[in-house]
Design a protein around this motif. Sequence first.
Motif, PDB file in Angstrom:
ATOM      1  N   VAL A 193      19.351  -1.443  47.459  1.00  0.00           N
ATOM      2  CA  VAL A 193      19.170  -2.212  46.383  1.00  0.00           C
ATOM      3  C   VAL A 193      18.228  -2.199  45.557  1.00  0.00           C
ATOM      4  N   VAL A 194      16.918  -1.988  46.230  1.00  0.00           N
ATOM      5  CA  VAL A 194      15.740  -1.504  45.365  1.00  0.00           C
ATOM      6  C   VAL A 194      15.713  -0.519  44.780  1.00  0.00           C
ATOM      7  N   TYR A 195      16.137   0.651  45.261  1.00  0.00           N
ATOM      8  CA  TYR A 195      16.682   1.795  44.517  1.00  0.00           C
ATOM      9  C   TYR A 195      17.388   1.801  43.669  1.00  0.00           C
ATOM     10  N   LEU A 196      18.561   0.944  43.438  1.00  0.00           N
ATOM     11  CA  LEU A 196      19.315   0.691  42.363  1.00  0.00           C
ATOM     12  C   LEU A 196      18.826  -0.216  41.382  1.00  0.00           C
ATOM     13  N   GLN A 197      18.196  -1.304  41.563  1.00  0.00           N
ATOM     14  CA  GLN A 197      17.240  -2.067  40.716  1.00  0.00           C
ATOM     15  C   GLN A 197      16.217  -1.013  39.822  1.00  0.00           C
ATOM     16  N   THR A 198      15.704  -0.100  40.594  1.00  0.00           N
ATOM     17  CA  THR A 198      14.504   0.834  40.146  1.00  0.00           C
ATOM     18  C   THR A 198      15.385   1.474  39.165  1.00  0.00           C
ATOM     19  N   THR A 199      16.366   2.060  39.400  1.00  0.00           N
ATOM     20  CA  THR A 199      17.247   3.072  38.476  1.00  0.00           C
ATOM     21  C   THR A 199      17.460   2.641  37.402  1.00  0.00           C
ATOM     22  N   VAL A 200      18.275   1.186  37.478  1.00  0.00           N
ATOM     23  CA  VAL A 200      18.576   0.636  36.436  1.00  0.00           C
ATOM     24  C   VAL A 200      17.382   0.120  35.383  1.00  0.00           C
ATOM     25  N   LEU A 201      16.278  -0.126  35.962  1.00  0.00           N
ATOM     26  CA  LEU A 201      15.124  -0.709  35.133  1.00  0.00           C
ATOM     27  C   LEU A 201      14.583   0.462  34.310  1.00  0.00           C
ATOM     28  N   LEU A 202      14.655   1.713  35.072  1.00  0.00           N
ATOM     29  CA  LEU A 202      14.230   3.005  34.329  1.00  0.00           C
ATOM     30  C   LEU A 202      15.122   3.398  33.162  1.00  0.00           C
ATOM     31  N   GLU A 203      16.434   3.168  33.596  1.00  0.00           N
ATOM     32  CA  GLU A 203      17.477   3.583  32.588  1.00  0.00           C
ATOM     33  C   GLU A 203      17.359   2.549  31.454  1.00  0.00           C
ATOM     34  N   THR A 204      17.285   1.326  31.628  1.00  0.00           N
ATOM     35  CA  THR A 204      16.977   0.538  30.777  1.00  0.00           C
ATOM     36  C   THR A 204      15.710   0.850  29.828  1.00  0.00           C
ATOM     37  N   ARG A 205      14.803   1.185  30.435  1.00  0.00           N
ATOM     38  CA  ARG A 205      13.419   1.517  29.717  1.00  0.00           C
ATOM     39  C   ARG A 205      13.669   2.592  28.748  1.00  0.00           C
ATOM     40  N   ARG A 206      14.402   3.725  29.440  1.00  0.00           N
ATOM     41  CA  ARG A 206      14.690   4.851  28.552  1.00  0.00           C
ATOM     42  C   ARG A 206      15.723   4.487  27.226  1.00  0.00           C
ATOM     43  N   HIS A 207      16.655   3.527  27.762  1.00  0.00           N
ATOM     44  CA  HIS A 207      17.561   3.205  26.550  1.00  0.00           C
ATOM     45  C   HIS A 207      16.776   2.250  25.391  1.00  0.00           C
ATOM     46  N   THR A 208      15.914   1.504  25.925  1.00  0.00           N
ATOM     47  CA  THR A 208      15.013   0.633  25.031  1.00  0.00           C
ATOM     48  C   THR A 208      14.140   1.585  24.080  1.00  0.00           C
ATOM     49  N   LYS A 209      13.484   2.917  24.688  1.00  0.00           N
ATOM     50  CA  LYS A 209      12.673   3.691  23.956  1.00  0.00           C
ATOM     51  C   LYS A 209      13.664   4.465  23.006  1.00  0.00           C
ATOM     52  N   GLU A 210      14.924   4.666  23.433  1.00  0.00           N
ATOM     53  CA  GLU A 210      15.839   5.610  22.381  1.00  0.00           C
ATOM     54  C   GLU A 210      16.206   4.756  21.318  1.00  0.00           C
ATOM     55  N   MET A 211      16.382   3.437  21.728  1.00  0.00           N
ATOM     56  CA  MET A 211      16.978   2.435  20.606  1.00  0.00           C
ATOM     57  C   MET A 211      15.681   2.015  19.569  1.00  0.00           C
ATOM     58  N   GLN A 212      14.783   2.052  20.195  1.00  0.00           N
ATOM     59  CA  GLN A 212      13.450   1.826  19.322  1.00  0.00           C
ATOM     60  C   GLN A 212      13.341   3.140  18.405  1.00  0.00           C
ATOM     61  N   ALA A 213      13.395   4.118  18.913  1.00  0.00           N
ATOM     62  CA  ALA A 213      13.316   5.389  17.891  1.00  0.00           C
ATOM     63  C   ALA A 213      14.344   5.449  17.149  1.00  0.00           C
ATOM     64  N   GLN A 214      15.862   5.028  17.517  1.00  0.00           N
ATOM     65  CA  GLN A 214      16.818   4.950  16.597  1.00  0.00           C
ATOM     66  C   GLN A 214      16.706   3.825  15.298  1.00  0.00           C
ATOM     67  N   ARG A 215      15.843   2.674  15.766  1.00  0.00           N
ATOM     68  CA  ARG A 215      15.764   1.782  15.038  1.00  0.00           C
ATOM     69  C   ARG A 215      14.608   2.102  13.917  1.00  0.00           C
ATOM     70  N   ASP A 216      13.449   2.721  14.371  1.00  0.00           N
ATOM     71  CA  ASP A 216      12.445   3.171  13.553  1.00  0.00           C
ATOM     72  C   ASP A 216      12.984   4.212  12.550  1.00  0.00           C
ATOM     73  N   LEU A 217      13.820   5.272  13.098  1.00  0.00           N
ATOM     74  CA  LEU A 217      14.621   6.230  11.976  1.00  0.00           C
ATOM     75  C   LEU A 217      15.432   5.624  10.983  1.00  0.00           C
ATOM     76  N   ALA A 218      16.350   4.397  11.320  1.00  0.00           N
ATOM     77  CA  ALA A 218      17.025   3.583  10.416  1.00  0.00           C
ATOM     78  C   ALA A 218      16.047   3.010   9.456  1.00  0.00           C
ATOM     79  N   ASP A 219      15.111   2.524   9.983  1.00  0.00           N
ATOM     80  CA  ASP A 219      14.051   1.884   9.028  1.00  0.00           C
ATOM     81  C   ASP A 219      13.646   2.643   8.059  1.00  0.00           C
TER      82      ASP A 219
END
Length: 173
Positions: A62-88
């Motif tokens: 469960v800790v491994y899955l949670q960590t994986t999800v958190l890392l994936e969420t962080r990566r998606h957040t960075k990508e979303m921010q990059a896309q948002r900056d690009l769109a801006d």
Amino acid sequence: MGLRTGVLLVVVLLIAALAALNWGVLATPTAMSLGFMQVTAPLGLIMLGLTALLGIFFVAYVVYLQTTVLLETRRHTKEMQAQRDLADRAEASRFTELRNFLEAQENAHMARNAERHAALLARVEQLETMIKVRSDQTDNSLAAHIGQLEDRFDRRPPATTAAAPVGGMPPPV
């Protein structure tokens, strides 16, 4: 606390209560077969240990899955921010292009208005000149007519006080 966490906690407490209440039975040594040899050991403690080991593996998973999800969420957040900056930046670029386009249109409109204004002023000046010429011509023509009338009056013989001719006709001029 979520429903799943509550149910899991109740199950763990039930296992702990059962183990505490039946400790004597769990600790009683029994002859067990491991498949290739026979061992005398407390079967209840071995099963309790295996259950605890399974629980530890479950928590680690469960800790491994949670960590994986958190890392994936962080990566998606960075990508979303990059896309948002690009769109801006693209939006700002479009606004800049729109502003430049509108300024060019405004400048062209102002130039056309200036040309029209200059043409209108030239036409008004032309009409004023034509009216002045026409007025001068009319003045000259009127002066000439008045001059002719004055000449006729000056050349005309003085009028005599004669009786009106018979028939009511004026004398010939």
